[in-house]
Design an enzyme around this catalytic site. Structure first.
Site, PDB file in Angstrom:
ATOM      1  N   GLU A  60       0.719  -1.212  -0.106  1.00 43.33           N
ATOM      2  CA  GLU A  60      -0.069   0.174   0.188  1.00 43.33           C
ATOM      3  C   GLU A  60       0.690   1.253   0.147  1.00 43.33           C
ATOM      4  OE1 GLU A  60      -0.510  -2.820   1.772  1.00 43.33           O
ATOM      5  OE2 GLU A  60      -2.632  -3.337   0.950  1.00 43.33           O
ATOM      6  N   HIS A 129     -11.565  -5.677   9.345  1.00 39.66           N
ATOM      7  CA  HIS A 129     -11.859  -5.309   7.829  1.00 39.66           C
ATOM      8  C   HIS A 129     -13.099  -4.370   7.903  1.00 39.66           C
ATOM      9  CE1 HIS A 129      -8.761  -7.743   6.267  1.00 39.66           C
ATOM     10  NE2 HIS A 129      -9.183  -7.841   5.013  1.00 39.66           N
TER      11      HIS A 129
END
Lengths: 324, 318
Positions: A60, A129
């Site tokens: 990322e 998540h």
């Protein structure tokens, strides 16, 4: 006027940007061959080719950093962080670099970068998540944070993000992708920093954003039908810039206010909104501004527990009915 | 390499040395604040490498970047003004020592977070490729950065996409005050790059010509579509990590040994010995540099502080 989904609204805005501006290109995990984990960029790689729809390693920091560098050099990159939870791995690039370069360079360098990401819970994805972290980014001078609640706003805000010279965190919600709404065929944009009254009312103001705006609208319908209370729903649409004036104006009329957000109550961005409202409208308030927020727990997996952790219509109705 | 170029190498290295000596002095006198990381000893790395770039190429660097900025030809007066926190500084006094920028020269920043410039270099490379231009991005970082995840993320991507990036590692043997032997498990840093499919080599970072040769090949490779290269320059920081560092962690003998290889002493001697500069030429260079430095310090001292309203400008691009 077409009725389309939130997913199609964003997808359409990206497609038109790719078609109209050769400087626009997309980078992210699984956005190409796979079509995006929420199918927003499905088919794009066939349409635009792998040069402009770039699948990236699961890394990322380099996804965001590459976007920053490309933006600094005059491109118009749009990067996708599959979920906002993964933005934590890119936090340095977002917080220390993207938001600060313009200032640290004395205005010489700008970063016209859009970072698309997905926030929120509700899919039984458990603690890592399901977080709503957009408020963290909204704390940062130098960033824009867009939080669209409808297909109309999603398309209009994306168009604005793609014209803005600053880094924008464009926050989508996984449970909104299938939401349908009217989107005009003709060109329009939704400006940053302009909240919208999504439902007029005279008795109480509900301020919210992203998916919670939809929950607030449903709660307002029930308040009207079941309790005869007319709630005005103010949708912030962007957290930075933040339009408190529209909420304040509404509070001056209704004298009551509830702020709704999906993230944890402690340290949530809702506290900021409450603070601003009481600074500007203290004399108009009949009681404390109430907060409805996610429970202060890591998100559980179990469906029943998860549903308890995320704010719902009943939570909002209860907050509204608290006597002033 | 022409005589003029060789003399220019010396001029630039000496300017960096004198600039930083002035920084040290004015830091002690309280005119420069914050952290100050001096580059003294490493000048051959900056001058040898930056001299390989064309005017449209990019540089990103780390927090010890005064040398890279000067080698790139940023105005010493405006750089000094930036360190003094003045309105005339390169970032109007908002960046300071660790955040030097001059977009007009492709100098896109000193980055004070270790390794942070590496993904950005990849992005500059992507832009160069997307625009069909042949710009090269030269990324400076220290040996400390190779243990950061961003290092691995970046060289992997650069290799994968054949980006026109030159990774230039200044291995001065210490990450702050910790010797590399305590932090790095590999046999040599450049071999990491090799394992990602990137050509790389180790060069003598005290030898401006060796650095220049290696970087020249790397830049040409990047420019002609050959992808990234990796240079590990073995160098030494004569001063501490920052002004606050009394350098108690290293041995005097080690420092003395390295000081014998000081490019500022070594290189002019070589020029003279090889007939590339006369004593007069060298003296002229020293006088020129002294004059530039005198002007830089005067300019910084006499420049105004930023106006209070500058606090709120440049947060967002209009």
């Amino acid at each position: 006027m077409a009725i389309i989904t939130y997913r199609e609204a964003i997808s359409g805005a990206l497609r038109e940007a790719l078609q109209s501006d050769p400087k626009v290109f997309l980078m992210g995990e699984d956005i190409g061959d796979y079509g995006g984990s929420y199918a927003v960029t499905k088919g794009f790689i066939k349409e635009f080719g792998p040069q402009r729809i770039r699948d990236m390693p699961i890394a990322e920091s380099v996804i965001v950093g590459t976007g920053i560098g490309a933006a600094m050099a005059g491109m118009r990159p749009i990067v996708e962080l599959m979920t906002i939870n993964f933005s934590l791995l890119a936090l340095d690039q977002i917080v220390n670099i993207a938001s600060k370069i313009h200032y640290m360079s004395g205005g010489q360098v700008s970063v016209p970068l859009v970072i698309r990401t997905v926030s929120g819970g509700g899919n039984q994805l458990a603690a890592t998540h399901s977080q709503s972290l957009e408020g963290w980014f909204a704390c940062l001078p130098g960033l824009r944070v867009a939080v669209p609640a409808t297909p109309y706003d999603a398309r209009g805000l994306m168009r604005t993000a793609l014209k803005d010279k600053n880094p924008t965190i464009f926050v989508e919600h996984s449970l909104l992708y299938s939401l349908k709404g009217e989107v005009p065929d003709e060109w329009y944009t939704v400006p940053f920093g302009k909240a919208e009254v999504k439902r007029p009312g005279k008795d109480v103001t509900i301020v919210s954003y992203l998916r919670m705006t939809q929950v607030a609208l449903r709660a307002a319908e029930r308040l009207a039908q079941e309790h005869g209370i007319q709630a005005e729903v103010v949708d912030l649409r962007t957290l930075r810039p933040l339009d408190v004036e529209t909420a304040v104006e509404s509070v001056k009329k209704t004298n009551k206010c509830v702020v709704v957000e999906e993230t944890w109550r402690t340290g949530g961005f809702g506290a900021e909104i409450v603070g601003r409202i009481q600074e500007a409208a203290f004399d108009s308030l009949d009681g404390p501004v109430m907060r409805v927020a996610g429970k202060d727990v890591p998100m559980p997996y179990s469906r029943k527990l998860e549903l308890t952790a995320i704010p719902n219509e009943d939570d909002i109705i209860r907050a509204v009915k608290v006597p002033a | 390499m022409s005589k003029a170029q060789m003399q220019d190498f010396y001029r630039r290295m000496l300017l960096i040395r004198r600039f930083e000596e002035a920084c040290s002095e004015w830091y002690m006198r309280g005119k420069i604040g914050g952290f100050l990381h001096l580059y003294i000893g490493e000048e051959a790395c900056a001058v040898g490498s930056v001299s390989c770039l064309g005017p449209a190429d990019y540089i990103v660097s780390h927090y010890r970047e005064h040398g890279h900025a000067l080698a790139r030809g940023l105005d010493p007066s405006r750089l000094m003004a930036e360190l003094f926190g003045r309105a005339t500084g390169t970032s109007k006094g908002k960046g300071g020592s660790m955040h030097l920028f001059d977009a007009s020269k492709g100098f896109l920043g000193g980055y004070a977070i270790v390794g942070a410039m590496l993904p950005i270099a990849c992005g500059l490379g992507v832009a160069s490729r997307e625009k069909g231009e042949k710009q090269v991005a030269l990324a400076f970082f220290g040996d400390g950065a190779v243990n950061e995840g961003e290092f691995h993320e970046s060289i992997n991507l650069a290799s994968l996409w054949k980006l026109p990036v030159v990774f230039f590692c200044e291995n001065n043997g210490f990450g702050m005050g910790t010797a590399i032997q305590k932090t790095f498990s590999g046999p040599a840093i450049y071999k990491l790059a090799n394992s990602y499919g990137i050509p790389g080599e180790q060069v003598d970072g005290m030898d401006v010509l060796a650095v220049n040769k290696a970087t020249h090949e790397a830049v040409e490779c990047a420019r002609s579509g050959g992808g990234p290269s990796f240079i590990e320059a073995i160098t030494y920081r004569f001063r501490g990590h920052s002004m606050a560092d009394p350098v108690e962690y290293r041995k005097k003998e080690e420092e003395t040994r390295w000081r014998q290889r000081d490019p500022i002493l070594h290189f002019p001697k070589k020029l003279k010995d090889e007939g590339l500069a006369t004593a007069d030429d060298l003296q002229q260079i020293e006088q020129d540099v002294d004059r530039v430095m005198e002007e830089a310090v005067r300019f910084a001292n006499e420049s105004p502080e930023p106006a209070p309203e500058e606090l709120y400008t440049d947060i967002l691009a209009e």
